[in-house]
Design an enzyme around this catalytic site. Structure first.
Site, mmCIF file in Angstrom:
data_model
loop_
_atom_site.group_PDB
_atom_site.id
_atom_site.type_symbol
_atom_site.label_atom_id
_atom_site.label_comp_id
_atom_site.label_asym_id
_atom_site.label_seq_id
_atom_site.Cartn_x
_atom_site.Cartn_y
_atom_site.Cartn_z
ATOM 1 N N GLU A 200 0.316 -1.000 -0.082
ATOM 2 C CA GLU A 200 -0.061 0.276 -0.148
ATOM 3 C C GLU A 200 0.481 1.183 -0.324
ATOM 4 O O GLU A 200 1.174 2.170 1.098
ATOM 5 C CB GLU A 200 -0.705 0.379 1.338
ATOM 6 C CG GLU A 200 -2.045 -1.694 1.171
ATOM 7 C CD GLU A 200 -3.001 -1.419 1.701
ATOM 8 O OE1 GLU A 200 -2.880 -1.169 3.141
ATOM 9 O OE2 GLU A 200 -4.622 -1.709 1.727
ATOM 10 N N GLU B 72 -4.381 -10.980 0.336
ATOM 11 C CA GLU B 72 -5.226 -10.653 1.224
ATOM 12 C C GLU B 72 -6.581 -10.714 1.532
ATOM 13 O O GLU B 72 -6.272 -10.593 0.746
ATOM 14 C CB GLU B 72 -5.179 -9.517 2.125
ATOM 15 C CG GLU B 72 -3.663 -8.338 2.752
ATOM 16 C CD GLU B 72 -3.781 -7.320 3.231
ATOM 17 O OE1 GLU B 72 -4.498 -6.533 3.569
ATOM 18 O OE2 GLU B 72 -2.309 -6.962 2.857
HETATM 19 C C1 GAL Z 1 -5.113 -3.905 4.185
HETATM 20 C C2 GAL Z 1 -3.329 -3.740 4.361
HETATM 21 C C3 GAL Z 1 -3.422 -4.742 6.286
HETATM 22 C C4 GAL Z 1 -4.641 -4.449 6.556
HETATM 23 C C5 GAL Z 1 -5.849 -4.831 5.835
HETATM 24 C C6 GAL Z 1 -7.355 -4.274 6.997
HETATM 25 O O1 GAL Z 1 -5.642 -2.719 3.354
HETATM 26 O O2 GAL Z 1 -2.471 -4.116 3.757
HETATM 27 O O3 GAL Z 1 -2.153 -4.358 6.461
HETATM 28 O O4 GAL Z 1 -4.081 -2.731 7.112
HETATM 29 O O5 GAL Z 1 -6.457 -3.885 5.162
HETATM 30 O O6 GAL Z 1 -6.485 -4.610 8.617
#
Ligand code: GAL
Length: 991
Positions: free
Chosen positions: A444, A520
């Site tokens: 990010e 993620e």
């Molecule tokens: C993503 C980020 C993570 C965390 C997650 C939400 O966008 O990469 O570090 O913030 O969202 O928990």
């Protein structure tokens, strides 16, 4: 300068040339206001070039331990502690190293997700810049036969200036990156040395380190003095490819000093730099085959742990050693509830072993390189690793600096040296780990050319590994297409290579040919995630998709103890922060103390590397391992009637290589079935032998199916008997005005009443991608109002018509409760018909009742033993389970709905005197707790919940699924509880 560092210089020169050709100029650091050294864009000074992590026989002296320490509010305290005179004065105390000072009683932790906790004015930082001064003395061991001495810092947050014996050694920045200095010429060999370090909480680097985690400062990883003998091996690079066609390892070990490469097991004894080809077993997460050896120069023996493997993209598919690779991954931060990002060896081993036991085969080191030892564990126990650079600038997003704009560090050329340096330190330290298969440029940080510079450097230095970065959707600089929190539907399109095009046609074509991964997904904040199994089905359907990494491993709750001695895990706001992001930091599948949350049980089931499908006639076993056959597993079957085993045995399995299936016809020798019970066949796959991460007998996978359903008993109903203002129905006494239950076989029960509310889970809340809470409250689902109509006492039943409404709303349910009884039990049929224009799923629909507190032991037959929901139920297996009411609670860091046991066939709630058995037809969801839903919702931490003098039971038709809406899609449509007609029967029996 050695050969490897010469290469660094060459790449740097190439980068500069490349910049010139694109019209970019390395501008001098031109900041219009005066700045301090910790605000320089690339403040690093004095460190030697990064090099490989190595375990060797060269002497080392740990400088961990107790240091002198003082914390100042600003960076302006006098530099009066670097000389021989020990500092005096009240401001000085002591601190352990490694540690974060906020967790040692100096200052306080603070949590923000992406918002910078200071004005966005890069690279300036606030005047209030907590600054820790550290000091310790040490002696160089007299027996060290060394030529040079290095001083190593494995992690200092965020920037440090270092002095040895009063002379400045250098400045380090890059909190989770290693830095080393050559201190030979500053050391006193025969006297005490004084090492002094000044650490600033905020620095220019803070703008590059805006990861979603606690702001914690200090020397939080080890400090070590390294003796470097003459002819020591300064750096080495193991190239250990696996030739999939010939089944050979191709080995070449580069060394900065001429050395021998000795691997006894492979009969290798060759010069560094020479290539050898040898038949080997490849390394994989399934079978982490390491060949131990040494790299031996005249001055040092460096340990080699060599894993041969090839990870590549062929025809748009990610392959490991020639076979498709599917990541069953998770994101892991270094974390400990007492020590923050200072993590012990035991804790790391616990993490890796637990991941292995839960069928995880991959980890992304979100969002920075972990402690070096973590990767050694991944090599040894077997996890594929995406190793990520310490780089995130998420806080620029809310101020619109994110994409290719001047000022955005990923684009602004003035930040380039600092960023390429970060990448170099990641790659150089970790380049010899077979587990590391991708380098990630960061997380990010928007888009920009500096990412290209980082990528080009890494590719040139280490062409054997793939590059990953999620936030530049052009994928210009990387080898794999990666996204986060993609919906199931969009993922299908990606799997089919049918996703919406990227505007640039060339980049689009390039991207469409790439494999895909979800770096993620399934955000595990609070109760959840739901929808995991449906993601896995898509992963397995499309060869393009290389799997994903769940968000995330740990809840980052910091352990605190109240004045009353109660322990709880703190989240944002608990340390008095003015601005914070609350419990968004509690989004893991492992509680802070390392115990699994229900989400981890679900994940283990969904990630099973062996899929066992059981039907009455056969068992199909599919091998989903990347590399291994199933000979390490024993298959055991068992048949149970209402959860009581009646027969069991072993199931011989033919040789089943990776990717293949075996079908086993079943002819089991089992006793006759008791028709009053449900008969279930379960097949389990367990480890035959102990492994480094589990004992023999550890269950890897299971499959189950109902073989014969229970026959419905035929009941002979007895007539209700009115008397006075009451009606008796079997052992139940009802109020004859509204049909309310007054007592049940002498137990004082709180009449079952309709319930449509749940203590909202994080995925329901207003910040969710699919928020429901506001609409639910608008309708008034939290305030259901029931009005009974005139009750009808018939020959076989008492019927209570009614209406369930909600304050302020015209939405409602027409209801009908029917009480009847036979000699043994009382039944309550619950019927409800929605009225009005419903536009939202229901949190829950069911009945709530309460019993005296003594009814605190629960046994049930149904899916269990952990909680389960419509979209998180794969891990729950049919069985007979016992729990106390206390044990049925899940202590999410922010209390919220939990503890649902789905589809129970029956449950028994027992007091020392009597047992109440409740049967559901169809199966009923139930929750039992010592407090009400409202108490649960009102609490901010689990320790605030107080047991009432009742046990509250919910007996429900269902609840809406969990989803992962707190950051991602909500529950899938099929798993939402839509207002519809409900019809189920509860039967109560008291013994
Ligand atoms: C993503 C980020 C993570 C965390 C997650 C939400 O966008 O990469 O570090 O913030 O969202 O928990």
């Amino acid at each position: 300068m050695n050969r490897l560092s010469a290469m660094n210089d060459r790449v740097a020169a190439d980068l500069a040339a490349d910049d010139r050709s694109r019209g970019l100029v390395h501008a001098p650091v031109a900041m219009d206001r005066p700045f301090r050294y910790f605000e320089e864009l690339f403040p690093l000074r004095g460190a030697i070039l990064p090099r490989a992590d190595a375990v060797s026989d060269a002497p080392e002296l740990s400088l961990d331990g107790t240091w002198e320490f003082r914390l100042s509010d600003t960076a302006d305290a006098a530099v009066d502690f670097i000389g021989d005179a020990a500092p005096t004065g009240e401001s000085w105390g002591s601190i352990p190293v490694p540690a974060h000072w906020q967790l040692q009683g100096h200052g306080a932790p603070a949590y923000t997700n992406r918002r910078y906790p200071f004005p966005v004015d890069p690279p300036y930082v606030p005047h209030e810049n907590p600054t820790g001064d550290y000091r310790r003395t040490f002696r160089v061991p007299a027996d060290w036969q060394v030529e040079r001495v290095l001083l190593r810092f494995d992690g200092v947050d965020s920037l440090a200036k270092i002095w040895l014996n009063g002379t400045e050694v250098g400045v380090i920045s890059g909190s989770r990156l290693r830095s080393e200095f050559d201190v030979t010429d500053l050391l006193r060999r025969d006297a005490e040395n004084v090492l002094a370090v000044r650490v600033h909480q905020w620095s220019s680097g803070s703008y590059l380190e805006d990861q979603d985690m606690w702001w914690l400062s200090g020397i939080f990883r080890s400090v070590t003095l390294l003796g470097r003998p003459a002819a020591a091996i300064h750096d080495h690079f193991v190239h250990a490819d696996y030739d999939t066609l010939r089944g050979e390892g191709v080995l070449r070990v580069e060394s900065s000093t001429p050395a021998r490469v000795i691997i006894p097991e492979l009969d290798v004894d060759t010069a560094s730099g020479a290539e050898v080809r040898i038949p080997v077993q490849p390394w994989s997460a399934d079978e982490p085959r390491l060949y131990d050896g040494e790299l031996v120069s005249d001055g040092e023996r460096v340990q080699l742990r060599i894993g041969f493997r090839r990870v590549e993209v062929v025809d748009g598919v990610l392959l490991a050693n020639g076979r498709p690779l599917l990541f069953r991954g998770t994101n892991r931060h270094d974390f400990d509830p007492d020590t923050g990002r200072t993590v012990s060896m035991e804790r790391m081993r616990h993490d890796v072993e637990m991941m292995k036991r839960h069928n995880i085969n991959a980890v992304r080191t979100s969002h920075y390189p972990p402690q070096a030892a973590f990767l050694r564990l991944c090599d040894e126990l077997g996890l594929w690793v995406i190793d990520e650079c310490d780089f995130e600038t998420h806080g620029f997003f809310p101020v619109d600096w994110f994409h290719k704009l001047a000022g955005n560090p990923a684009e602004d050329v003035r930040w380039r040296d600092a960023l390429v340096d970060r990448m170099q330190r990641l790659v150089e330290r970790d380049k010899n780990h077979p587990s590391v298969v991708m380098w990630s440029l960061g997380n990010e940080c928007g888009t920009g050319e500096n990412l290209g510079a980082m990528a080009r450097w890494a590719k040139e230095r280490d062409p054997s590994r793939l590059l990953h970065y999620e936030r530049d959707w052009s994928c210009e600089h990387v080898d794999v297409y990666s996204r986060m929190y993609t919906t199931h539907r969009d993922l299908e399109l990606i799997g089919q290579r049918q996703e919406p095009p990227f505007p640039d046609a060339d980049l689009d074509a390039r991207r469409r040919a790439m494999p895909f991964l979800l770096c993620e997904y399934v955000h595990s904040m609070g109760n959840g995630p739901g929808g995991l199994a449906e993601y896995q089905e898509i992963f397995e359907r499309y060869p393009r998709i290389a799997g994903g990494f769940t968000w995330e491993w740990f809840d980052h709750g910091l352990r605190q103890v109240t004045a009353a001695g109660e322990t709880f895990f703190a989240y944002g706001g608990d340390f008095g922060e003015d601005r914070h992001d609350g419990n968004f930091i509690a989004d893991g599948i492992v509680f802070p103390d390392g115990t699994p949350s229900p989400g981890l049980h679900e994940l283990k089931k969904v990630f099973e590397p062996v899929r066992i499908t059981v039907s009455s006639g056969e068992v199909v076993v599919r091998n989903h391992y990347d590399a291994t056959d199933l000979s390490h597993l024993a298959f055991r079957w068992s048949v149970a009637d209402d959860g009581v085993e009646v027969a069991a045995g072993d199931l011989p399995l033919p040789h089943t290589p990776a990717g293949e299936s075996a079908r086993l016809p079943l002819a089991l020798d089992v006793p006759d079935h008791d028709p009053a019970t449900e008969r279930v066949l379960t097949v389990r796959a367990v480890l035959r032998e102990p492994t480094a991460w589990a004992r023999a007998g550890h269950e890897v996978a299971w499959g189950q199916s109902v073989v014969t359903e229970r026959a419905q008993p035929v009941a002979r109903l007895i007539s209700p008997v009115p008397h006075g203002e009451q009606v008796t129905v079997g052992s139940a006494i009802l109020d004859d005005t509204d049909g309310g239950l007054l007592s049940l076989a002498g137990i004082e029960v709180d009449a079952p009443r309709f319930d449509t509310w749940r203590a909202v889970i994080d995925n329901d809340r207003d910040f969710s991608w699919e928020p429901h809470e506001t609409r639910w409250r608008e309708i008034g689902l939290d305030l259901p109002r029931y009005r009974a109509g005139a009750i009808e006492v018939g020959a076989e039943a008492v019927v209570v018509p009614g209406r369930l409404g909600f304050d302020g709303s015209d939405l409602a349910f027409d209801t009908r409760l029917t009480w009847s009884a036979d000699e043994a039990a009382v039944s309550l049929r619950v019927q409800a018909q929605p009225l009005g224009d419903w536009d939202v799923p229901l949190p829950r629909f069911g009945l709530r009742m309460s019993l005296p507190a003594a009814f605190c032991d629960v046994e049930w037959y149904g899916p269990g033993p952990e909680e389960s929901y419509a979209d998180s139920s794969r891990a729950a297996r049919l069985g007979r389970w016992c729990r106390t009411v206390e044990e049925m609670q899940t202590p999410y860091l922010m209390p919220q709905e939990n503890g649902n046991r789905r589809h129970a066939r029956w449950l028994r709630v027992a007091s020392p005197e009597s047992v109440l058995t409740i049967t559901g037809d169809p199966h009923v969801d139930f929750t039992a707790r010592r407090w009400t839903t409202e108490d649960l919702a009102a609490a901010t931490h689990p320790n605030e919940l107080r047991a009432s003098d009742r046990v509250w039971l919910n007996l429900d038709a269902g609840q809406t699924g969990l989803g992962s809406g707190s950051c991602g899609p909500g529950a899938l449509p099929a798993q939402r509880l839509l207002p519809r007609s409900f019809d189920y029967t509860l039967t109560f029996m008291v013994e």
